[in-house]
Design a protein around this motif. Structure first.
Motif, short mmCIF file in Angstrom:
data_model
loop_
_atom_site.label_atom_id
_atom_site.label_comp_id
_atom_site.label_asym_id
_atom_site.label_seq_id
_atom_site.Cartn_x
_atom_site.Cartn_y
_atom_site.Cartn_z
N PHE A 1 -7.20 5.60 -9.70
CA PHE A 1 -6.03 5.51 -10.57
C PHE A 1 -4.75 5.57 -9.74
CE2 PHE A 1 -7.97 7.23 -14.81
CZ PHE A 1 -8.86 6.18 -14.81
N ILE A 2 -4.69 6.54 -8.84
CA ILE A 2 -3.49 6.72 -8.01
C ILE A 2 -3.25 5.49 -7.14
CG2 ILE A 2 -2.49 8.07 -6.12
CD1 ILE A 2 -2.38 9.51 -8.76
N PHE A 3 -4.33 4.94 -6.57
CA PHE A 3 -4.22 3.75 -5.71
C PHE A 3 -3.63 2.58 -6.49
CE2 PHE A 3 -6.20 -0.17 -4.04
CZ PHE A 3 -5.67 -0.15 -2.77
N VAL A 4 -4.16 2.31 -7.68
CA VAL A 4 -3.68 1.19 -8.50
C VAL A 4 -2.22 1.42 -8.91
CG1 VAL A 4 -3.95 -0.04 -10.69
CG2 VAL A 4 -5.96 0.57 -9.35
N LEU A 5 -1.88 2.66 -9.27
CA LEU A 5 -0.52 2.95 -9.70
C LEU A 5 0.49 2.80 -8.57
CD1 LEU A 5 -1.12 6.00 -12.08
CD2 LEU A 5 -0.57 3.64 -12.71
N TYR A 6 0.10 3.15 -7.36
CA TYR A 6 1.01 2.94 -6.22
C TYR A 6 1.21 1.45 -5.95
CZ TYR A 6 1.93 7.70 -4.67
OH TYR A 6 2.40 8.98 -4.59
N ILE A 7 0.15 0.66 -6.09
CA ILE A 7 0.29 -0.80 -5.95
C ILE A 7 1.24 -1.33 -7.03
CG2 ILE A 7 -0.91 -3.01 -6.17
CD1 ILE A 7 -3.32 -1.73 -4.86
N TYR A 8 1.06 -0.84 -8.25
CA TYR A 8 1.93 -1.24 -9.36
C TYR A 8 3.38 -0.89 -9.08
CZ TYR A 8 3.74 -1.33 -14.19
OH TYR A 8 4.48 -1.57 -15.32
N ALA A 9 3.60 0.31 -8.53
CA ALA A 9 4.97 0.72 -8.20
C ALA A 9 5.56 -0.15 -7.09
CB ALA A 9 4.98 2.19 -7.78
N ILE A 10 4.78 -0.40 -6.05
CA ILE A 10 5.28 -1.15 -4.90
C ILE A 10 5.55 -2.61 -5.25
CG2 ILE A 10 4.66 -2.00 -2.59
CD1 ILE A 10 3.14 0.69 -2.23
N ILE A 11 4.70 -3.20 -6.12
CA ILE A 11 4.86 -4.62 -6.44
C ILE A 11 6.17 -4.87 -7.16
CG2 ILE A 11 3.83 -4.72 -8.75
CD1 ILE A 11 3.14 -7.18 -5.85
#
Length: 336
Positions: free
Chosen positions: A249-259
């Protein structure tokens, strides 16, 4: 961790299904329609109108889930009032001067939880207004510049709500002045947000008056930067040992934030050799939708087994006792 995930799926089955189905089914239906309409030619591209529609559908569905989670969490806090107070007496090192001490600590927990979920509701509702407005304006080809301004305003409002969540998690804002002395973190955060707001208002005004100005080119990057930073700040607080959110979850959310920082590079027209532009054009709608799905699943996760209540209890009491504990550590050595 496997047992926690198993319990999570068991405890939140309906919310998980509603969230995942609400996010993915419209996309699958669109894909099937595209295959049928294009003589079995698969097209993975979601245009702006489809993206606005699918995001709006998902957000409408998951607002219901968020309201359910908030209602359940607040009921649990009220229903377990005496248990929570006894837990804080036993495990949080509170100095009990009178009955008001523990009552005040309990009210802080209840108020913080209420603020947290209301802030997330604001985030979701701002998203909904933004996507529905963009969907409506997308039917008028002359509204491209208006959509850009509209999107920037609501992106900043969304970032403001995210920043409010960060402040709530950082400072536990309920009765802040009474609980914490000589700590200006809360006021510093308000000052930073006010400064960001002034810059945003100034930029939007200049951009509206002169679409070809330097500010008009800078504003999309400014808004994206603010969105990325505020989201990452919130994720930094949620990534706590008290909440034990799954790494995926954290990994996907950081990708979402960075994108979000790369959204300004998504151009309306992409050349065949512009691989970065092509990647962003095809991936951003899916990443943002997947990010929202995982974000809602994360909120579901922290509501299971009283994880968020547990976090707020220890976060608030730690803030209250920080000066006392630091003074204890820095006491002069005593020889016996």
């Amino acid at each position: 961790m496997f047992d926690n995930i198993k319990f999570f799926f068991k405890a939140q089955t309906s919310n998980i299904l509603v969230t995942v189905i609400g996010g993915l089914v419209p996309v699958f239906i669109s894909g099937i329609w595209a295959v049928w309409a294009n003589n079995r030619t698969i097209d993975f591209y979601l245009d702006n109108r489809e993206n606005y529609l699918f995001q709006s559908i998902f957000i409408i569905i998951t607002v219901y889930v968020l309201i359910k989670i908030r209602k359940r969490t607040m009921f649990d806090i009220v229903d377990s009032k005496e248990q929570i107070k006894q837990y804080m007496k036993k495990n949080c090192g509170l100095k009990i001067y009178d009955n008001d001490t523990v009552e005040s600590a309990y009210k802080t927990v209840r108020g913080t939880a209420s603020q947290f979920f209301y802030a997330w509701l604001i985030v979701w509702i701002v998203w909904l207004i933004c996507y529905v407005g963009e969907l409506i304006m997308s039917y008028n080809m002359d509204c491209f510049f208006t959509i850009t301004i509209y999107e920037q305003i609501f992106d900043f409002l969304n970032s403001s709500a995210m920043f409010a969540i960060y402040i709530i998690l950082t400072s536990v804002t309920v009765n802040y002045k009474k609980r914490v002395k000589n700590d200006y973190t809360y006021m510093e955060s308000i000052f930073i947000w006010t400064l960001l707001l002034i810059i945003c208002i100034s930029g939007v005004i200049v951009e509206s008056c002169n679409p070809n100005s330097t500010m008009a080119h800078v504003m999309p990057f400014y808004i994206s930067a603010v969105s990325t930073i505020t989201f990452i700040l919130v994720l930094g607080k949620l990534n706590s040992s008290y909440l034990k959110i799954p790494s995926f979850f954290i990994f996907v959310l950081y990708i979402y934030a960075i994108i979000q920082a790369y959204i300004p590079f998504k151009k309306p027209a992409i050349e065949d050799n512009d691989w970065i532009g092509i990647f962003l054009k095809y991936s951003i709608p899916y990443i943002t939708l997947l990010g929202k799905i995982v974000l809602m699943l994360t909120i579901c996760w922290i509501s299971v087994q009283r994880r968020f209540i547990f976090y707020v209890i220890h976060r608030s009491t730690t803030i209250d006792r920080a000066e006392e504990l630091l003074s204890e550590l820095n006491k002069e050595k005593v020889s016996f």
